[in-house]
Design a protein around this motif. Structure first.
Motif, PDB file in Angstrom:
ATOM      1  N   ARG A 219       0.631   5.645  16.209  1.00  0.00           N
ATOM      2  CA  ARG A 219      -0.626   4.896  16.211  1.00  0.00           C
ATOM      3  C   ARG A 219      -1.343   5.040  17.550  1.00  0.00           C
ATOM      4  NH1 ARG A 219       1.319   0.623  14.390  1.00  0.00           N
ATOM      5  NH2 ARG A 219       1.373  -0.795  16.168  1.00  0.00           N
TER       6      ARG A 219
ATOM      7  N   ARG B 133      -0.905  -0.886   9.211  1.00  0.00           N
ATOM      8  CA  ARG B 133      -0.387  -0.537   7.891  1.00  0.00           C
ATOM      9  C   ARG B 133      -0.546   0.958   7.615  1.00  0.00           C
ATOM     10  NH1 ARG B 133      -2.045  -5.257   3.629  1.00  0.00           N
ATOM     11  NH2 ARG B 133      -0.486  -4.149   2.389  1.00  0.00           N
ATOM     12  N   LEU B 134      -1.623   1.519   8.122  1.00  0.00           N
ATOM     13  CA  LEU B 134      -1.858   2.952   7.929  1.00  0.00           C
ATOM     14  C   LEU B 134      -0.875   3.778   8.741  1.00  0.00           C
ATOM     15  CD1 LEU B 134      -3.751   5.203   6.796  1.00  0.00           C
ATOM     16  CD2 LEU B 134      -5.080   4.955   8.902  1.00  0.00           C
TER      17      LEU B 134
ATOM     18  N   HIS C 136     -10.384  12.504   9.349  1.00  0.00           N
ATOM     19  CA  HIS C 136     -10.202  11.169   8.778  1.00  0.00           C
ATOM     20  C   HIS C 136     -11.422  10.327   9.134  1.00  0.00           C
ATOM     21  CE1 HIS C 136      -6.036  12.152   7.868  1.00  0.00           C
ATOM     22  NE2 HIS C 136      -5.900  12.584   9.106  1.00  0.00           N
TER      23      HIS C 136
ATOM     24  N   TRP D 174       0.822  -1.212   0.000  1.00  0.00           N
ATOM     25  CA  TRP D 174       0.000   0.000   0.000  1.00  0.00           C
ATOM     26  C   TRP D 174       0.851   1.255   0.000  1.00  0.00           C
ATOM     27  CZ3 TRP D 174      -4.180  -1.131   4.315  1.00  0.00           C
ATOM     28  CH2 TRP D 174      -4.993  -2.195   3.889  1.00  0.00           C
TER      29      TRP D 174
ATOM     30  N   LEU E 207      -0.792   4.648   0.484  1.00  0.00           N
ATOM     31  CA  LEU E 207      -1.971   5.498   0.636  1.00  0.00           C
ATOM     32  C   LEU E 207      -1.560   6.968   0.622  1.00  0.00           C
ATOM     33  CD1 LEU E 207      -3.992   3.551   3.361  1.00  0.00           C
ATOM     34  CD2 LEU E 207      -3.841   3.167   0.890  1.00  0.00           C
TER      35      LEU E 207
ATOM     36  N   TYR F 299      -8.906   9.471   3.670  1.00  0.00           N
ATOM     37  CA  TYR F 299      -7.610   9.879   4.205  1.00  0.00           C
ATOM     38  C   TYR F 299      -7.398  11.350   3.859  1.00  0.00           C
ATOM     39  CZ  TYR F 299      -2.641   9.011   5.361  1.00  0.00           C
ATOM     40  OH  TYR F 299      -1.386   9.008   5.934  1.00  0.00           O
TER      41      TYR F 299
END
Length: 440
Positions: free
Chosen positions: A301, A293-294, A263, A48, A50, A70
């Protein structure tokens, strides 16, 4: 509420439910609508990249879906506005060896999925839908959706003349009493198997798949009666699977309608009705893995989650006029009385005073009435994905839903104003900055 607002919304809600007889079809329908709205499909097997300003969605097991807007804001500074729901509903599922023969009739073997209200499945026009896995021309496993669409089965009741106690003392044996009837067994024909019927239906859908190439399936029976607005003033929505496709639809519509710098995330997972403990359920890793993953950095996080909040949207028990005593006297949600905040001291719901206060503030700003539900102290309480998601990822969570009658029946009932009201609140939730955190 203004019929010019509610009618188009509810008409589309009914179309969404009709197009979603199984979690697989619900996920495909949401994916279709997201694609039409400009969201990009990403795949978990891919790497990814993003981009800020992007809109994405990802599915798992074809039965769970996560959609994410996003924006350009720093995630750790603004957090994520999350809405969660589930794609599955209680039903009858077809067993792997489905062929059942009895006194000249062909039936289909089924097992009960979730907390089905079994007596409502008798004498209904039933169809079959779900996912087929088959061997393709390269001898590789491949899957596709199937839907018979028309009534192909029924579970006939036993006549009152043969069970004089039926109205006074009746119980249902899930193994013996609810096997659906498909057809008369063709005389001198031992070749018509359930897989052959699947092969014939797939051919009608434009797919040539031999019965011998069908490896397995996940199929549900469902009521073919279409969702409808009912009541003298069309005040109610009558439909199968309101629990919880109504919340999936409301969450999706709020996500598509919202704007601003927040978001925004919608996650609709499978298997809630059986505990959510699966790879694609809320008790599984789907949401947590997406967040990893984001936001790969653990510090960022954790900071993001501290500034995030989730609304777990699932149906609530409306006070039934024939069974008023089943509710706590101070907590009796009315259909068309507005969305319901669900509270339980034993964490069957994840609501706390902070998240409840936030939701009440949003309802006030949206001009929407809000109600509360607490079970009678002498009755056990159901649960939702709310406490599970809160425990899995550590996000503040509130449990809400629209008041409903006949939950887990083959046909449930909700108010025609409530879904629109919940959408208005969730749209505001998705766009409004919120300052979170307790003061000491």
């Amino acid at each position: 509420m203004n019929d010019a607002v509610t009618r188009p919304f509810n008409d589309d809600l009914l179309q969404f439910i009709a197009a979603s007889p199984t979690p697989f079809h619900a996920t495909a329908e949401m994916a279709r609508r997201l694609t039409e709205a400009g969201f990009e499909r990403i795949h978990e097997a891919d790497s990814w990249q993003l981009q800020a300003g992007g809109r994405y969605f990802v599915t798992r097991n074809d039965s769970s879906i996560l959609a994410f807007v996003y924006t350009g804001e720093a995630l750790a500074e603004s957090g994520i506005r999350m809405v969660g729901a589930h794609t599955d509903s209680p039903c009858l599922k077809v067993k792997p060896h489905a062929d059942v023969q009895s006194v000249g009739y062909s039936q289909v073997g089924v097992e009960v999925y979730g907390g089905v209200l079994l007596n409502t499945w008798f004498d209904r026009d039933l169809s079959i839908a779900g996912r087929i896995t088959y061997k393709d021309t390269a001898s590789e496993p491949c899957s596709r959706l199937i839907d018979f669409t028309t009534p192909v089965a029924v579970v006939p009741s036993l006549a009152i003349h043969l069970d004089r106690e039926a109205n006074r003392n009746s119980s249902i044996n899930a193994q013996e009493d609810i096997r659906p009837l498909l057809m008369l067994t063709p005389k001198n024909d031992q070749t018509t198997t359930f897989k052959q019927l699947l092969s014939e239906q797939l051919a009608e859908q434009g797919a040539t798949i031999n019965a011998s190439d069908i490896l397995d399936y996940e199929l549900c029976l469902y009521d073919t009666q279409k969702p409808a607005l009912v009541g003298l003033k069309r005040e109610f929505i009558a439909s199968a699977r309101l629990d919880n496709l109504l919340s999936c639809y409301v969450g999706l519509q709020a996500l598509l309608a919202a704007d601003g710098d927040q978001h925004r995330l919608l996650i609709c997972t499978d298997h809630e009705e059986v505990g959510s403990a699966s790879a694609c359920g809320a008790k599984g890793p789907m949401l947590d893995q997406f967040l990893q993953r984001l936001i790969p950095d653990v510090n960022d996080r954790m900071r993001t989650l501290e500034r995030s909040i989730m609304v777990s949207a699932d149906n609530a028990h409306g006070v039934h006029p024939n069974f008023v005593q089943k509710h706590d006297a101070q907590h009796r949600p009315m259909l068309n009385g507005g969305p319901v905040i669900k509270v339980n001291a034993n964490q069957r719901y994840a609501t706390n005073s902070e998240t409840s206060g936030m939701f009440r503030l949003l309802c006030e700003e949206a001009g929407v009435a809000v109600q509360s539900f607490v079970s009678r102290t002498d009755m056990e309480c159901g649960s939702t994905i709310g406490p599970i998601s809160a425990a899995e990822v550590g996000v503040r969570t509130i449990d809400v839903g629209v008041p409903t009658f006949a939950m887990h029946s083959i046909r449930e009932l909700a108010g025609s104003d409530d879904a629109v009201a919940l959408k208005q609140v969730l749209e505001l939730f998705y766009r409004r900055p919120l300052r979170l955190g307790s003061s000491v």
